[in-house]
Motif scaffolding. Structure first.
Motif, mmCIF file in Angstrom:
data_model
loop_
_atom_site.group_PDB
_atom_site.id
_atom_site.type_symbol
_atom_site.label_atom_id
_atom_site.label_comp_id
_atom_site.label_asym_id
_atom_site.label_seq_id
_atom_site.Cartn_x
_atom_site.Cartn_y
_atom_site.Cartn_z
ATOM 1 N N ALA A 86 48.707 52.744 60.304
ATOM 2 C CA ALA A 86 49.664 51.937 61.071
ATOM 3 C C ALA A 86 49.502 50.457 60.725
ATOM 4 C CB ALA A 86 49.463 52.167 62.564
ATOM 5 N N GLU A 87 48.255 50.010 60.645
ATOM 6 C CA GLU A 87 47.986 48.603 60.287
ATOM 7 C C GLU A 87 48.652 48.255 58.960
ATOM 8 O OE1 GLU A 87 46.416 46.444 62.087
ATOM 9 O OE2 GLU A 87 44.810 47.397 63.266
ATOM 10 N N GLU A 88 48.501 49.173 57.994
ATOM 11 C CA GLU A 88 49.057 48.927 56.667
ATOM 12 C C GLU A 88 50.580 48.862 56.690
ATOM 13 O OE1 GLU A 88 45.317 50.928 54.288
ATOM 14 O OE2 GLU A 88 47.285 51.921 54.179
ATOM 15 N N LEU A 89 51.167 49.761 57.478
ATOM 16 C CA LEU A 89 52.632 49.777 57.562
ATOM 17 C C LEU A 89 53.155 48.536 58.271
ATOM 18 C CD1 LEU A 89 53.166 53.532 58.462
ATOM 19 C CD2 LEU A 89 53.673 52.430 56.278
ATOM 20 N N ILE A 90 52.445 48.129 59.318
ATOM 21 C CA ILE A 90 52.834 46.938 60.079
ATOM 22 C C ILE A 90 52.815 45.720 59.152
ATOM 23 C CG2 ILE A 90 52.051 45.347 61.894
ATOM 24 C CD1 ILE A 90 51.081 47.979 63.395
ATOM 25 N N THR A 188 51.076 60.431 64.354
ATOM 26 C CA THR A 188 50.113 61.196 65.157
ATOM 27 C C THR A 188 49.795 62.529 64.485
ATOM 28 O OG1 THR A 188 51.739 62.348 66.530
ATOM 29 C CG2 THR A 188 51.032 60.177 67.284
ATOM 30 N N VAL A 189 50.454 62.809 63.360
ATOM 31 C CA VAL A 189 50.151 64.030 62.606
ATOM 32 C C VAL A 189 49.650 63.643 61.218
ATOM 33 C CG1 VAL A 189 51.816 65.492 63.800
ATOM 34 C CG2 VAL A 189 52.556 64.182 61.808
ATOM 35 N N LYS A 190 48.962 64.592 60.569
ATOM 36 C CA LYS A 190 48.483 64.354 59.208
ATOM 37 C C LYS A 190 49.017 65.427 58.287
ATOM 38 C CE LYS A 190 44.709 61.293 59.318
ATOM 39 N NZ LYS A 190 44.077 60.794 60.471
ATOM 40 N N PRO A 191 49.653 65.103 57.164
ATOM 41 C CA PRO A 191 50.041 63.752 56.788
ATOM 42 C C PRO A 191 51.183 63.236 57.671
ATOM 43 C CG PRO A 191 50.988 65.356 55.261
ATOM 44 C CD PRO A 191 50.121 66.117 56.208
ATOM 45 N N PRO A 192 51.415 61.922 57.669
ATOM 46 C CA PRO A 192 52.511 61.362 58.455
ATOM 47 C C PRO A 192 53.841 62.024 58.102
ATOM 48 C CG PRO A 192 51.158 59.621 57.529
ATOM 49 C CD PRO A 192 50.675 60.894 56.917
ATOM 50 N N GLN A 193 54.720 62.104 59.088
ATOM 51 C CA GLN A 193 55.962 62.841 58.901
ATOM 52 C C GLN A 193 57.178 61.993 59.281
ATOM 53 O OE1 GLN A 193 56.453 66.380 61.383
ATOM 54 N NE2 GLN A 193 56.978 67.511 59.523
ATOM 55 N N ILE A 194 58.187 61.999 58.419
ATOM 56 C CA ILE A 194 59.441 61.293 58.711
ATOM 57 C C ILE A 194 60.282 62.154 59.646
ATOM 58 C CG2 ILE A 194 61.641 60.475 57.754
ATOM 59 C CD1 ILE A 194 60.179 59.643 55.242
ATOM 60 N N LEU A 195 60.567 61.620 60.841
ATOM 61 C CA LEU A 195 61.406 62.338 61.802
ATOM 62 C C LEU A 195 62.863 61.938 61.643
ATOM 63 C CD1 LEU A 195 59.197 62.033 65.030
ATOM 64 C CD2 LEU A 195 59.226 63.863 63.330
ATOM 65 N N GLY A 198 65.504 56.293 57.082
ATOM 66 C CA GLY A 198 66.251 55.041 57.232
ATOM 67 C C GLY A 198 66.032 54.165 56.015
ATOM 68 N N ALA A 199 66.207 52.861 56.206
ATOM 69 C CA ALA A 199 66.164 51.936 55.066
ATOM 70 C C ALA A 199 64.751 51.718 54.519
ATOM 71 C CB ALA A 199 66.795 50.601 55.457
ATOM 72 N N VAL A 200 63.719 52.006 55.316
ATOM 73 C CA VAL A 200 62.370 52.083 54.732
ATOM 74 C C VAL A 200 62.255 53.530 54.252
ATOM 75 C CG1 VAL A 200 59.890 52.032 55.196
ATOM 76 C CG2 VAL A 200 61.369 50.257 56.144
ATOM 77 N N VAL A 208 52.674 53.271 50.105
ATOM 78 C CA VAL A 208 51.627 52.743 50.980
ATOM 79 C C VAL A 208 50.667 53.831 51.439
ATOM 80 C CG1 VAL A 208 51.194 51.545 53.172
ATOM 81 C CG2 VAL A 208 53.174 50.918 51.787
ATOM 82 N N LEU A 209 51.201 54.999 51.797
ATOM 83 C CA LEU A 209 50.391 56.016 52.473
ATOM 84 C C LEU A 209 49.941 57.177 51.596
ATOM 85 C CD1 LEU A 209 52.478 56.388 55.766
ATOM 86 C CD2 LEU A 209 50.438 54.996 55.445
#
Ligand code: TXA
Ligand code: MG
Length: 346
Positions: A86-90, A188-195, A198-200, A208-209
């Motif tokens: 999250a820190e990295e994405l922020i 909150t899941v591993k690996p992170p999941q796109i729900l 969007g433009a990112v 990044v991840l």
């Protein structure tokens, strides 16, 4: 009952922002522009104000809201923990069109998150939105400022079409930059999941991840009852114009031939036909909308175009699809949802 104020998105009028912030502090509703779409905002920590959002939008109560912040300090007030990803994405994408889902602190009312143990957080890249949040001194929960099921608003006029009389104040800051809602990423899941794409983009997140998954519902691979409660927004038909929408994908020539053929059939049935083109081909339909040649332009015009087909009173809309690379994933996700997943592959 609804006040409307126009202001420069690059240099928002302090008086208007202060007035809007007072309404937020008192538990009222303010619609405001962001870089994605217009939001319908209320104090994210005020349960009673949050209930007004659901009522105004006629939103199902089990669909959680995104909480908008103007600084990193507020992220820490809302999230139980801010993991390294999250820190990295922020660092990389905030402020911008990305929402991260994290475990929530008890201070966030269950009303805001529809009883989920998590909260979606985003920092909009828009001066009006940021100054409104700062001036309000709180975080602002804001779904898209449309009636549930309708295309999201990319202009103040769209907000008024859906919510006039139901929102205390609308800040008109002109057309929004991206035109599609933020990417929603579950951390909150591993690996992170796109729900929600969007433009990112997926590609940007993977840079990044590393590993990032796409929830199967994003591309329509699972739908309806198969969906779990974890990603409630996916369960509903969205962005739906009144006409039947059908998407046609494949090679440009094949798509165009298929659309011509379908138009002949619909003509025999005396249906009024609309075509949404991404190639700029001239079709002999009752109403033709050119979405734009680049994905950026298509994304920006899509929701406005869907609303215009309603005004044109067509019975059926044939839409040329795009490939799902980059921003294409988000465009096709919204088109598929709007069509009820009617896709023809040539
Ligand atoms: O660009 C945007 O995100 C716009 C602007 C106004 O910021 N907002 C927006 O909000 O699109 P809304 O409510 O229309 O869409 C929020 C989406 C829904 O699909 C919802 O289910 C999902 O985000 N969401 C919010 N909180 C969540 C959570 N805790 N867990 C999973 N999904 C969540
Ligand atoms: Mg929405």
């Amino acid at each position: 009952m609804t006040e409307v104020y126009k202001t420069d998105p690059l240099k928002p009028d302090r008086v208007i922002i202060r007035k809007a912030a007072e309404i937020i502090k008192e538990g009222g509703l303010v619609a405001f522009p962001t870089e994605t779409v217009y939001g319908l905002g209320a104090d994210a920590l005020n349960a009673e104000a949050i209930r007004k959002i659901f009522k105004a939008k006629r939103r199902p109560l089990n669909n959680p809201l995104i909480v908008h912040v103007a600084d990193n300090e507020h992220i820490r007030k809302l999230a139980r923990k801010v993991p390294r990803e999250a820190e990295e994405l922020i660092e990389r994408f905030f402020p911008g069109p990305l929402t991260i889902v994290l475990r929530k602190k008890p201070i966030v009312p269950d009303e805001t998150t529809a009883d989920l143990p998590t909260v979606g957080i985003r920092m909009p890249d828009h001066k009006i939105a940021l100054s409104l949040i700062e001036e309000s001194g709180t975080s602002i929960a804001a779904p898209s400022a449309n009636t549930a099921g309708r295309p999201s608003p990319t202009r103040a006029q769209h907000v008024l079409e859906d919510l006039y009389g139901k929102v205390d104040l609308v800040i008109d800051g002109g057309e929004t930059k991206f035109g599609l809602e933020s990417t929603v990423l579950d951390l909150t899941v591993k690996p992170p999941q796109i729900l929600r794409p969007g433009a990112v983009t997926l590609e940007m997140l993977r840079e990044v991840l590393g590993t990032v998954r796409i929830h199967p519902a994003v591309q329509g691979k699972i739908r309806g009852k198969e969906l779990t409660a974890k990603s409630p927004g996916m369960r509903y038909r969205h962005y739906a114009p009144r006409a039947d929408l059908i998407i046609i994908i494949g090679k440009d020539e094949d798509v165009q031939r298929k659309i011509e053929e379908m138009m002949q059939n619909f003509n025999v049935k005396r249906l009024r036909i609309g075509v949404a083109t991404t190639t700029g081909r001239e079709y002999q339909a009752n109403h033709v909308e050119f979405l734009g040649e680049s994905k950026k332009k298509i994304a920006k015009s899509l929701f406005d175009v869907l609303r215009r087909f309603d005004e044109a009173d067509v019975d059926v809309i044939l839409a040329e699809g795009v490939d799902e690379r980059g921003l294409g994933l988000a465009i096709m996700n919204r088109l598929k949802k709007a069509s009820g997943y009617k896709v023809i592959k040539t």
